[in-house]
Design a protein around this motif. Structure first.
Motif, PDB file in Angstrom:
ATOM      1  N   ALA A  39      48.461  36.921  33.834  1.00 43.08           N
ATOM      2  CA  ALA A  39      48.080  38.304  34.141  1.00 43.08           C
ATOM      3  C   ALA A  39      49.002  38.892  35.199  1.00 43.08           C
ATOM      4  O   ALA A  39      49.436  40.042  35.094  1.00 43.08           O
ATOM      5  CB  ALA A  39      46.624  38.350  34.620  1.00 43.08           C
ATOM      6  N   ALA A  40      49.332  38.098  36.216  1.00 41.56           N
ATOM      7  CA  ALA A  40      50.202  38.584  37.288  1.00 41.56           C
ATOM      8  C   ALA A  40      51.628  38.793  36.796  1.00 41.56           C
ATOM      9  O   ALA A  40      52.261  39.816  37.086  1.00 41.56           O
ATOM     10  CB  ALA A  40      50.186  37.597  38.456  1.00 41.56           C
ATOM     11  N   VAL A  41      52.144  37.830  36.045  1.00 40.28           N
ATOM     12  CA  VAL A  41      53.524  37.929  35.549  1.00 40.28           C
ATOM     13  C   VAL A  41      53.664  39.108  34.598  1.00 40.28           C
ATOM     14  O   VAL A  41      54.623  39.888  34.679  1.00 40.28           O
ATOM     15  CB  VAL A  41      53.939  36.615  34.856  1.00 40.28           C
ATOM     16  CG1 VAL A  41      55.274  36.788  34.135  1.00 40.28           C
ATOM     17  CG2 VAL A  41      54.032  35.493  35.886  1.00 40.28           C
ATOM     18  N   GLU A  42      52.694  39.261  33.694  1.00 42.15           N
ATOM     19  CA  GLU A  42      52.757  40.356  32.734  1.00 42.15           C
ATOM     20  C   GLU A  42      52.612  41.714  33.428  1.00 42.15           C
ATOM     21  O   GLU A  42      53.110  42.728  32.929  1.00 42.15           O
ATOM     22  CB  GLU A  42      51.675  40.184  31.670  1.00 42.15           C
ATOM     23  CG  GLU A  42      51.953  39.019  30.728  1.00 42.15           C
ATOM     24  CD  GLU A  42      50.791  38.719  29.796  1.00 42.15           C
ATOM     25  OE1 GLU A  42      49.739  39.384  29.941  1.00 42.15           O
ATOM     26  OE2 GLU A  42      50.922  37.829  28.944  1.00 42.15           O
ATOM     27  N   ALA A  43      51.946  41.737  34.584  1.00 44.47           N
ATOM     28  CA  ALA A  43      51.786  42.986  35.333  1.00 44.47           C
ATOM     29  C   ALA A  43      53.042  43.348  36.116  1.00 44.47           C
ATOM     30  O   ALA A  43      53.145  44.455  36.641  1.00 44.47           O
ATOM     31  CB  ALA A  43      50.591  42.879  36.279  1.00 44.47           C
ATOM     32  N   LEU A  80      54.221  40.510  45.746  1.00 41.34           N
ATOM     33  CA  LEU A  80      54.122  39.054  45.782  1.00 41.34           C
ATOM     34  C   LEU A  80      52.642  38.696  45.745  1.00 41.34           C
ATOM     35  O   LEU A  80      51.896  39.016  46.677  1.00 41.34           O
ATOM     36  CB  LEU A  80      54.765  38.513  47.063  1.00 41.34           C
ATOM     37  CG  LEU A  80      54.675  36.998  47.286  1.00 41.34           C
ATOM     38  CD1 LEU A  80      55.438  36.240  46.208  1.00 41.34           C
ATOM     39  CD2 LEU A  80      55.201  36.626  48.668  1.00 41.34           C
ATOM     40  N   VAL A  81      52.214  38.066  44.663  1.00 39.56           N
ATOM     41  CA  VAL A  81      50.813  37.664  44.548  1.00 39.56           C
ATOM     42  C   VAL A  81      50.550  36.492  45.487  1.00 39.56           C
ATOM     43  O   VAL A  81      51.313  35.524  45.532  1.00 39.56           O
ATOM     44  CB  VAL A  81      50.476  37.278  43.095  1.00 39.56           C
ATOM     45  CG1 VAL A  81      49.120  36.575  43.015  1.00 39.56           C
ATOM     46  CG2 VAL A  81      50.491  38.513  42.208  1.00 39.56           C
ATOM     47  N   MET A 120      49.665  40.612  47.542  1.00 36.38           N
ATOM     48  CA  MET A 120      48.523  41.032  46.741  1.00 36.38           C
ATOM     49  C   MET A 120      47.631  39.871  46.319  1.00 36.38           C
ATOM     50  O   MET A 120      48.086  38.921  45.680  1.00 36.38           O
ATOM     51  CB  MET A 120      49.048  41.727  45.475  1.00 36.38           C
ATOM     52  CG  MET A 120      47.990  42.213  44.513  1.00 36.38           C
ATOM     53  SD  MET A 120      47.144  43.703  45.089  1.00 36.38           S
ATOM     54  CE  MET A 120      48.468  44.906  44.923  1.00 36.38           C
ATOM     55  N   ASP A 121      46.348  39.955  46.702  1.00 35.76           N
ATOM     56  CA  ASP A 121      45.376  39.012  46.158  1.00 35.76           C
ATOM     57  C   ASP A 121      45.087  39.410  44.716  1.00 35.76           C
ATOM     58  O   ASP A 121      45.362  40.539  44.311  1.00 35.76           O
ATOM     59  CB  ASP A 121      44.100  39.048  46.999  1.00 35.76           C
ATOM     60  CG  ASP A 121      43.144  37.908  46.675  1.00 35.76           C
ATOM     61  OD1 ASP A 121      43.582  36.928  46.034  1.00 35.76           O
ATOM     62  OD2 ASP A 121      41.969  37.992  47.059  1.00 35.76           O
ATOM     63  N   LEU A 122      44.540  38.505  43.914  1.00 34.96           N
ATOM     64  CA  LEU A 122      44.270  38.823  42.513  1.00 34.96           C
ATOM     65  C   LEU A 122      42.833  39.247  42.259  1.00 34.96           C
ATOM     66  O   LEU A 122      42.574  40.305  41.693  1.00 34.96           O
ATOM     67  CB  LEU A 122      44.600  37.616  41.629  1.00 34.96           C
ATOM     68  CG  LEU A 122      46.059  37.441  41.201  1.00 34.96           C
ATOM     69  CD1 LEU A 122      46.174  36.275  40.235  1.00 34.96           C
ATOM     70  CD2 LEU A 122      46.621  38.705  40.574  1.00 34.96           C
TER      71      LEU A 122
END
Length: 211
Positions: A96-100, A83-84, A57-59
């Motif tokens: 933002a990614a970790v919290e998501a 996997l970002v 996943m792109d951000l």
């Protein structure tokens, strides 16, 4: 884990990036790209009808961005790990990614072998982080008193938009006194004494990103 190749979904709004990633995975016998999507909403549509082992996943994308899509995917039955894979490594993006709920965070300049190892790790339920991202997260854990809370980060974003204390109180549904308390904590943590300096330091540290 079966002997079949890992089934991957690529989510990125740049066709050239998706093409390059597909070409890389096509060279491997243990991984295959089964679908692509240009944003998070399209990815959710793909997952409704396609079995996937790992989502790359792109951000920052048009439409539904990567963090929102990661959170939505996490709510699906039998949700695949996300996997970002991005070019950005600011604190704001990482948090933002970790919290998501992202299973890992890799940068697009990672060597192909390292990226494939991260994909395999995510499929096994492990966390996969690029070295720079891991260092940032460890640094935040070691200095929790200076790390901004999600609410303080939100206020910083609103400050960057030029909102006054009164406008902040209306936006956040809190009193102006509460806003001033939050601002005081932000200033202390960033080592500044005014709004302009707070925004400048936040930009330098990657807490805020240029628009």
């Amino acid at each position: 884990m079966t002997d079949r190749p890992l089934r991957l979904l690529l989510v990125d709004d740049h066709p050239v990036v998706r093409r390059g990633l597909r070409a890389m995975f096509d060279e491997r016998a243990d991984m295959e790209v089964v679908a692509e999507a240009a944003d998070g909403r399209e990815a959710l549509g793909v997952l409704a009808g396609t079995a996937v082992d790992v989502v790359l996943m792109d951000l920052r994308m048009g439409g539904m961005d990567g963090a929102d899509a990661t959170r939505a995917i996490g709510g699906l039955p039998d949700a695949p790990p996300v996997l970002v894979l991005t070019t950005y490594d600011s604190d704001a993006d990482i948090l933002a990614a970790v919290e998501a709920g992202a299973a890992g965070y890799m940068l697009k300049d990672a060597p192909p072998d390292r990226l494939c190892e991260a994909v395999a790790a995510a499929a096994r339920g492990e966390t996969a982080l690029s070295p720079g991202v891991a260092a940032r997260l460890v640094g935040r854990l070691r200095a929790p008193r200076t790390a901004l809370s999600p609410r303080e980060t939100e206020i910083l974003h609103l400050l960057a938009r030029g909102l006054s204390n009164r406008a902040l109180s209306r936006e956040l549904f809190v009193s102006e006194a509460t806003v001033k308390t939050h601002l005081g904590h932000i200033y202390d943590k960033l080592g500044v004494d005014n709004r302009t300096a707070a925004i400048s330091v936040a930009m330098e540290r990657g807490i805020l990103r240029p628009r």
